[in-house]
Design a protein around this motif. Structure first.
Motif, PDB file in Angstrom:
ATOM      1  N   ARG A 141      -0.718   4.710  -1.530  1.00  0.00           N
ATOM      2  CA  ARG A 141      -2.013   5.128  -0.983  1.00  0.00           C
ATOM      3  C   ARG A 141      -2.188   4.520   0.402  1.00  0.00           C
ATOM      4  O   ARG A 141      -2.901   3.561   0.602  1.00  0.00           O
ATOM      5  CB  ARG A 141      -3.168   4.658  -1.888  1.00  0.00           C
ATOM      6  CG  ARG A 141      -3.199   5.263  -3.270  1.00  0.00           C
ATOM      7  CD  ARG A 141      -3.571   6.752  -3.226  1.00  0.00           C
ATOM      8  NE  ARG A 141      -3.763   7.298  -4.561  1.00  0.00           N
ATOM      9  CZ  ARG A 141      -2.775   7.751  -5.318  1.00  0.00           C
ATOM     10  NH1 ARG A 141      -1.528   7.712  -4.876  1.00  0.00           N
ATOM     11  NH2 ARG A 141      -3.040   8.237  -6.525  1.00  0.00           N
ATOM     12  N   ARG A 181       0.837  -1.210   0.000  1.00  0.00           N
ATOM     13  CA  ARG A 181       0.000   0.000   0.000  1.00  0.00           C
ATOM     14  C   ARG A 181       0.869   1.256   0.000  1.00  0.00           C
ATOM     15  O   ARG A 181       0.578   2.230  -0.700  1.00  0.00           O
ATOM     16  CB  ARG A 181      -0.907   0.013   1.228  1.00  0.00           C
ATOM     17  CG  ARG A 181      -2.006  -1.033   1.216  1.00  0.00           C
ATOM     18  CD  ARG A 181      -2.736  -1.059   2.545  1.00  0.00           C
ATOM     19  NE  ARG A 181      -3.411   0.213   2.804  1.00  0.00           N
ATOM     20  CZ  ARG A 181      -3.824   0.594   4.008  1.00  0.00           C
ATOM     21  NH1 ARG A 181      -3.619  -0.172   5.064  1.00  0.00           N
ATOM     22  NH2 ARG A 181      -4.441   1.751   4.156  1.00  0.00           N
ATOM     23  N   TYR A 226       1.241   1.036  -4.229  1.00  0.00           N
ATOM     24  CA  TYR A 226       0.045   1.825  -4.497  1.00  0.00           C
ATOM     25  C   TYR A 226       0.275   3.304  -4.187  1.00  0.00           C
ATOM     26  O   TYR A 226      -0.350   4.175  -4.792  1.00  0.00           O
ATOM     27  CB  TYR A 226      -1.134   1.357  -3.629  1.00  0.00           C
ATOM     28  CG  TYR A 226      -1.558  -0.070  -3.816  1.00  0.00           C
ATOM     29  CD1 TYR A 226      -1.145  -0.840  -4.904  1.00  0.00           C
ATOM     30  CD2 TYR A 226      -2.402  -0.666  -2.881  1.00  0.00           C
ATOM     31  CE1 TYR A 226      -1.556  -2.146  -5.040  1.00  0.00           C
ATOM     32  CE2 TYR A 226      -2.822  -1.974  -3.019  1.00  0.00           C
ATOM     33  CZ  TYR A 226      -2.393  -2.713  -4.092  1.00  0.00           C
ATOM     34  OH  TYR A 226      -2.801  -4.010  -4.229  1.00  0.00           O
TER      35      TYR A 226
END
Length: 264
Positions: free
Chosen positions: A209, A203, A207
């Motif tokens: 994020r 993450r 990502y």
């Protein structure tokens, strides 16, 4: 060859290579090198640079592109690595072999600290390793069909899963794995914690994020949630040990580095 002038101190430590390399990839030669790299150092710099390129662009990057990004000739690249596969092999060995990507298992064995603190410290240290591009490299390797997991799986078990199981057994006053082999069920318990940390890293690093709190706080939170249930489940497993199957011996062996080849 004469020695060129030393570069000014204000110069960035990782300047763009000739041909326009990506920022952060250190050139092996440039307009004003500080000094000529020795053979062993140059080989290491090529491996480090190739790791960054593969993690960002994938393993389809050509040796010509790699050489240009590193600021060397393709001929020099082949002087150190006879083929692209040999370079890829060297990158995998550099990052994943011999426990280089695992924190010190003594963190988990240090009984002077509560188990929750030891597990949190261990997986916080693992995240620090993953943030240098190793996670992206591993994901790229899997997507491009290279068996980096042949090294990773064995080193993961020996350097993380087994020490975690040992620490949990000691916490519960259960027999060590030298007396009672680690079971498949215990392997899955430990993998649940490892997988949680890795997904926090995905993450954050892939990502980009999250998590929505500080990374180390998220890891600590995950450990606090996971550990009580994990200990209760391990206690249940040992109470019904006759139903358990030991983990495969193959996972506990040192990996064969020659196995890191493209699978498709």
């Amino acid at each position: 060859m004469s020695t060129r002038e030393e570069a000014p101190e204000t110069r960035p430590p990782f300047p763009p290579a000739r041909g326009g390399s990506r920022p952060g990839t250190r050139a092996l030669t440039d307009r004003k090198p500080r000094k000529r790299a020795r053979r062993g150092e140059r080989r290491e710099l090529i491996i480090e640079g190739a790791q960054k390129i593969f993690s960002e662009q994938g393993f389809s990057a050509s040796t010509r592109d790699i050489a240009a990004s590193l600021g060397v000739t393709q001929a020099l690249l082949y002087k150190y690595f006879p083929s692209k596969e040999a370079l890829i092999q060297a990158v995998f060995e550099n990052r994943y072999a011999h426990g280089r990507f695992m924190p010190d298992p003594e963190i988990l064995a240090d009984t002077s600290r509560p188990l929750v603190e030891r597990v949190t410290a261990f997986y916080g240290a693992l995240f620090d390793f993953l943030r240098d591009g190793s996670l992206r490299l591993f994901i790229r390797a899997a997507l491009d069909g290279y068996a980096a997991h042949d090294i990773y799986a064995n080193e993961l078990v020996r350097g993380s899963i087994l020490p975690l199981v040992e620490a949990m057994r000691a916490e519960l006053s259960l027999p060590p794995t030298s007396e009672r082999a680690m079971s498949n069920a215990e392997y899955e318990i430990a993998m649940a914690e490892h997988g949680g940390t890795v997904f926090i890293a995905i993450r954050n690093l892939v990502y980009e994020r999250g998590p929505h709190i500080e990374v180390k706080d998220a890891i600590a939170q995950h450990v606090r949630i996971w550990l009580p249930g994990a200990l209760a489940e391990m206690k249940r497993i040992h109470a019904d040990w006759s139903e358990q199957k030991p983990v495969s011996e193959a996972l506990l062996q040192a990996p064969g580095l020659e196995s890191v080849q493209r699978e498709r």
